[in-house]
Design a protein around this motif. Structure first.
Motif, PDB file in Angstrom:
ATOM      1  N   ASN A 632      -6.510 -10.142   1.712  1.00  0.00           N
ATOM      2  CA  ASN A 632      -5.271  -9.990   2.461  1.00  0.00           C
ATOM      3  C   ASN A 632      -4.179  -9.327   1.641  1.00  0.00           C
ATOM      4  OD1 ASN A 632      -6.684 -11.376   4.408  1.00  0.00           O
ATOM      5  ND2 ASN A 632      -4.989 -12.745   4.922  1.00  0.00           N
ATOM      6  N   GLN A 633      -3.453  -8.429   2.295  1.00  0.00           N
ATOM      7  CA  GLN A 633      -2.370  -7.700   1.636  1.00  0.00           C
ATOM      8  C   GLN A 633      -1.008  -7.961   2.270  1.00  0.00           C
ATOM      9  OE1 GLN A 633      -2.925  -5.652  -1.229  1.00  0.00           O
ATOM     10  NE2 GLN A 633      -4.748  -6.937  -1.017  1.00  0.00           N
ATOM     11  N   GLY A 634      -0.973  -8.715   3.367  1.00  0.00           N
ATOM     12  CA  GLY A 634       0.306  -8.911   4.042  1.00  0.00           C
ATOM     13  C   GLY A 634       0.815  -7.598   4.598  1.00  0.00           C
ATOM     14  N   ASN A 635       2.114  -7.534   4.867  1.00  0.00           N
ATOM     15  CA  ASN A 635       2.694  -6.317   5.423  1.00  0.00           C
ATOM     16  C   ASN A 635       2.433  -5.135   4.500  1.00  0.00           C
ATOM     17  OD1 ASN A 635       4.186  -4.513   6.951  1.00  0.00           O
ATOM     18  ND2 ASN A 635       6.159  -5.204   6.149  1.00  0.00           N
ATOM     19  N   ALA A 636       1.878  -4.063   5.052  1.00  0.00           N
ATOM     20  CA  ALA A 636       1.543  -2.889   4.236  1.00  0.00           C
ATOM     21  C   ALA A 636       2.768  -2.084   3.850  1.00  0.00           C
ATOM     22  CB  ALA A 636       0.562  -1.996   5.006  1.00  0.00           C
ATOM     23  N   ALA A 637       3.833  -2.151   4.632  1.00  0.00           N
ATOM     24  CA  ALA A 637       4.965  -1.238   4.448  1.00  0.00           C
ATOM     25  C   ALA A 637       5.582  -1.277   3.054  1.00  0.00           C
ATOM     26  CB  ALA A 637       6.025  -1.503   5.520  1.00  0.00           C
ATOM     27  N   PRO A 638       5.870  -2.449   2.460  1.00  0.00           N
ATOM     28  CA  PRO A 638       6.483  -2.425   1.122  1.00  0.00           C
ATOM     29  C   PRO A 638       5.664  -1.638   0.099  1.00  0.00           C
ATOM     30  CG  PRO A 638       6.635  -4.623   2.055  1.00  0.00           C
ATOM     31  CD  PRO A 638       5.748  -3.827   2.968  1.00  0.00           C
ATOM     32  N   THR A 639       4.344  -1.788   0.144  1.00  0.00           N
ATOM     33  CA  THR A 639       3.494  -1.039  -0.792  1.00  0.00           C
ATOM     34  C   THR A 639       3.471   0.439  -0.444  1.00  0.00           C
ATOM     35  OG1 THR A 639       2.103  -2.986  -1.168  1.00  0.00           O
ATOM     36  CG2 THR A 639       1.164  -0.847  -1.747  1.00  0.00           C
ATOM     37  N   LEU A 640       3.409   0.774   0.833  1.00  0.00           N
ATOM     38  CA  LEU A 640       3.397   2.177   1.245  1.00  0.00           C
ATOM     39  C   LEU A 640       4.653   2.894   0.769  1.00  0.00           C
ATOM     40  CD1 LEU A 640       2.004   1.766   4.882  1.00  0.00           C
ATOM     41  CD2 LEU A 640       0.781   2.735   2.923  1.00  0.00           C
TER      42      LEU A 640
END
Length: 767
Positions: A632-640
């Motif tokens: 699991n990575q949680g919300n992808a947006a912060p990393t993107l």
């Protein structure tokens, strides 16, 4: 009445007097180490039904000037409403700090995810406050069906009469676009003693957003030309037809999984064994699909060897509240095209993943988003970890201006909970340019808006692109003239522009008639005097008027200088100018056959973009898991956004050469190492109208002309293009133009999935 009031007050006072007034969270989960959310109950007075407070924005603003068609009978059942509760400011602050740490590789809490019970105990409302609210609901005659594990939602049922008496609002009938709906006539009120812990009630109206796809078309394959001839609109009831400014008479193109896999470079991941195996993608829906469709799709396009699985079911809470029943549709004639699209194209990208089609009936309404909301909410609140997916995709939308406050609050708390549990959520940004509420129609009466289902800072919004080859005249460079064994023709990545089917498409205006979009639209008035080809169909983007901009959205070049959560975050193929390019579905009415000897259905929209990006996330999850990290990575947006900053640069400072080097216009030239393809051509400024007979204004619209009798029925109508200025229209004021870096048109752009996994591994320190 006075005696009744005294008895109610005493019973509620007794209820919370028997419970501890302070709730302290405790857990062995490392994520909660050092977090103390101990607090006293905020309901400190006996509940007095004669002392009430109104809750603002708790009825639909779209009905502000509507005349009721009559009152709803008091006996009308109103089942599975939800009382949405408000956590304290201190718990809200603690939650946001935790989620930030969960996405920070340098934090000890990185990727330390919560269970629904841990989330509720630590960040929900105290048990004493829940008991007080429940007691009051029961005292008003309602049946409490259950409290969600997150301790922020109470499922309850009653009648319209009980709603009128308890919440001091009348349920009325309203006729909107020739359809009769029910909704509360005014903002609700609750006893002032409960005011601090109650946001409102979700489920007081039966308006429903539409799935975000273009109306499907039935087409027959032409073997001599390797393209399709559109026969007729699909018989699907999902979505509404729109017109295109140009129709291609020589046939249209039908993309297949191979094409999407090639364009976004996921095939190279398959060769290394990364296919989504072991990862579960849930698509949340409000109508079933005909289950043999998925197997037909997998077989037709050669995806069977990857081992993906398919399950369609109704997600329940434990113990069940009964708020999710089978909506039906598991038949060729009753299925939802939206559900078919979501399940098939998440599989198209992640063919080894487990696909869950989670459906709940809208009739079990608990929210403005109906069964779609319920399905997602029940999955996220499942106490069994095997009952929670790794990834969720939702392809429905409506503007914030058309969503009541309680439903919006419920959506945001749901996605925040999903993020804290490690679930990656992807939402379509919309299909009607700068206002997502007009899919298949034309923006009118309102201005710029954003999809309320997607503006939470805890999900990733996916916009729509178009391949540039058709308008550029470079199709032979990027596509083979004949199809391969799995019916694909793409050779490589293809330059992209913003998906926009209106005359506001700057690329179409420039390439086809060598003029500006504004002049293109003015010229169209000559050839379309009744406005039959006026449309707002386009990938959507815009600023939230409710949710604040998260810190991670400020860090990349091009970020809007506002205080709003802005959409979209990323984009993938969504549709094409003139309706030339589509994707092929295998449906119950039109199953896929070898060599397409029988008709197929073609579809487009950001309902395609979101499940495809969910598929990419499943590949990322498996790739990280193979490297010894959590799935699991949680919300992808912060990393993107962090990865995009490396490629595009920050909001200020020196411009890195990769900003220009990773421009989508470059195609395959020099972009081999790019994570993102920066889409800088086009925009999603579309047509908008103001109908004189409607006696309403349309803000954020630059009017360039008048149609004397719009569609030969509506009379004089102003027609324009969506803009941030009503006095001038150019690249700066168009709502919205693509640009270097992030943009309202396409967010960060599209991705090279193989390079994205490499960069993600580096970011999280994977071996």
């Amino acid at each position: 009445m006075k005696t009744e009031h005294v008895m109610i007050a005493l019973s509620i006072a007794a209820a919370f007097a028997t419970l501890p007034s302070i709730t302290k969270a405790s857990s062995s989960n490392p994520a909660l180490a050092g977090i103390d959310t101990t607090e006293a109950s905020r309901v400190t007075q006996a509940v007095n039904n004669n002392v009430v407070s109104a809750l603002s924005h708790t009825h639909l603003s779209l009905l502000a000037n509507a005349t009721p068609a009559g009152r709803v009978d008091d006996a009308l059942p109103m089942n599975h409403m939800q009382l949405i509760l408000q956590r304290s400011a201190s718990r809200e602050s603690a939650l946001q700090a935790l989620i930030t740490a969960q996405h920070d590789p340098s934090s000890s809490k990185f990727h330390q995810w919560l269970t629904p019970e841990e989330f509720g105990t630590t960040f929900g409302v105290t048990d004493a406050d829940i008991a007080a609210v429940k007691s009051w609901l029961i005292s008003q005659g309602f049946t409490v069906n259950g409290v969600y594990p997150n301790k922020l939602q109470i499922d309850f049922s009653g009648t319209a009469g009980l709603v009128r008496q308890a919440f001091r609002t009348q349920e009325n009938r309203y006729v909107v676009n020739h359809v009769t709906h029910i909704a509360n006539a005014n903002d609700i009120s609750v006893p002032s003693a409960l005011r601090d812990v109650v946001v409102g009630v979700a489920g007081l109206n039966d308006f429903r957003p539409q799935p975000l796809h273009v109306a499907p078309q039935v087409a027959q394959f032409d073997r001599n030309k390797s393209n399709f001839k559109i026969k007729q609109p699909s018989n699907s009831t999902a979505g509404t037809p729109g017109h295109s400014a140009v129709n291609f008479t020589g046939g249209v193109r039908g993309f297949v999984p191979y094409d999407m896999q090639t364009i976004y470079n996921v095939t190279s991941l398959y060769t290394s064994g990364v296919t989504g195996t072991g990862i579960t993608i849930a698509v949340v829906e409000d109508v079933d699909m005909y289950t043999p469709d998925w197997a037909n799709f997998v077989s037709q396009f050669g995806l069977g060897s990857y081992g993906g699985t398919f399950t369609q079911f109704q997600p329940q809470l434990t113990p069940s509240t009964g708020n999710c029943t089978d909506p039906g549709g598991n038949s060729p004639g009753g299925e939802s095209i939206e559900t078919v699209l979501d399940s098939e194209y998440s599989t198209a990208i992640a063919p080894g993943a487990n696909i869950w089609v989670a459906t709940c009936a809208d009739s079990d309404s608990t929210n403005f988003f109906g069964g779609v909301f319920t399905a997602a909410d029940n999955l996220i609140n499942n106490s069994d970890p095997t009952g929670r997916p790794n990834v969720i995709s939702a392809s429905y939308g409506y503007g914030e201006g058309f969503t009541d406050a309680a439903s919006k609050a419920a959506i945001d708390l749901m996605w925040a909970q999903g993020d804290a549990e490690g679930i990656s959520v992807f939402i379509s940004s919309g299909d009607s340019g700068s206002n997502p509420s007009f899919n298949g129609s034309i923006i009118n009466g309102v201005g710029i808006d954003a999809n309320s289902f997607a503006t939470s800072p805890n999900d990733t919004a996916v916009g729509g692109t178009d391949t540039a080859d058709v308008l550029d005249g470079t199709t032979n460079k990027y596509f083979n003239s004949t199809l391969n064994a799995v019916y694909g023709s793409a050779k490589s990545y293809v330059p992209e522009i913003t998906w926009n089917q209106s005359c506001g498409n700057t690329q179409a205006a420039s390439k086809l008639v060598h003029t500006s979009a504004l002049q293109f639209c003015k010229n169209a008035l000559i050839y379309d005097p009744y406005g039959y080809y006026v449309t707002s169909e386009s990938g959507s983007g815009g600023p939230s008027s409710i949710d604040a901009k998260p810190s991670w959205q400020r860090i990349v070049r091009g970020a809007a200088k506002d205080q709003s959560r802005d959409l979209p975050d990323v984009s993938l193929f969504g549709g094409s100018y003139g309706g030339y390019s589509w994707v092929i579905l295998c449906t119950g009415f039109y199953p896929c056959t070898a060599n397409f000897t029988s008709p197929v259905e073609l579809v487009a929209g950001t309902s395609l973009s979101s499940p495809m990006f969910a598929g990419i996330q499943a590949l990322i999850d498996q790739g990280l898991y193979n490297a010894g990290l959590p799935k699991n990575q949680g919300n992808a947006a912060p990393t993107l956004y962090e990865l995009a900053r490396s490629e595009y640069g920050g909001p200020t400072g020196k411009t890195p050469p990769t900003l220009a080097g990773c421009n989508s216009d470059n195609g395959t030239s020099g972009t081999g190492k790019c994570v993102f393809y920066n889409i800088t051509a086009g925009g999603n400024s579309t047509q908008c109208i103001q109908v004189a007979a409607f006696a309403q204004t349309t803000p954020d619209c630059y009017f360039y002309g008048t149609i004397q009798n719009f569609q030969q029925f509506y009379g004089p109508t102003l027609v324009g293009l969506t803009a941030t200025s009503t006095s001038k229209y150019n690249a700066t004021t168009a709502a919205f133009a693509a640009q270097p870096g992030w943009s309202f048109a396409n967010g960060l752009g599209s991705v090279n999935a193989n390079n994205l996994l490499k960069a993600w591994k580096s970011f999280v320190g994977a071996p």
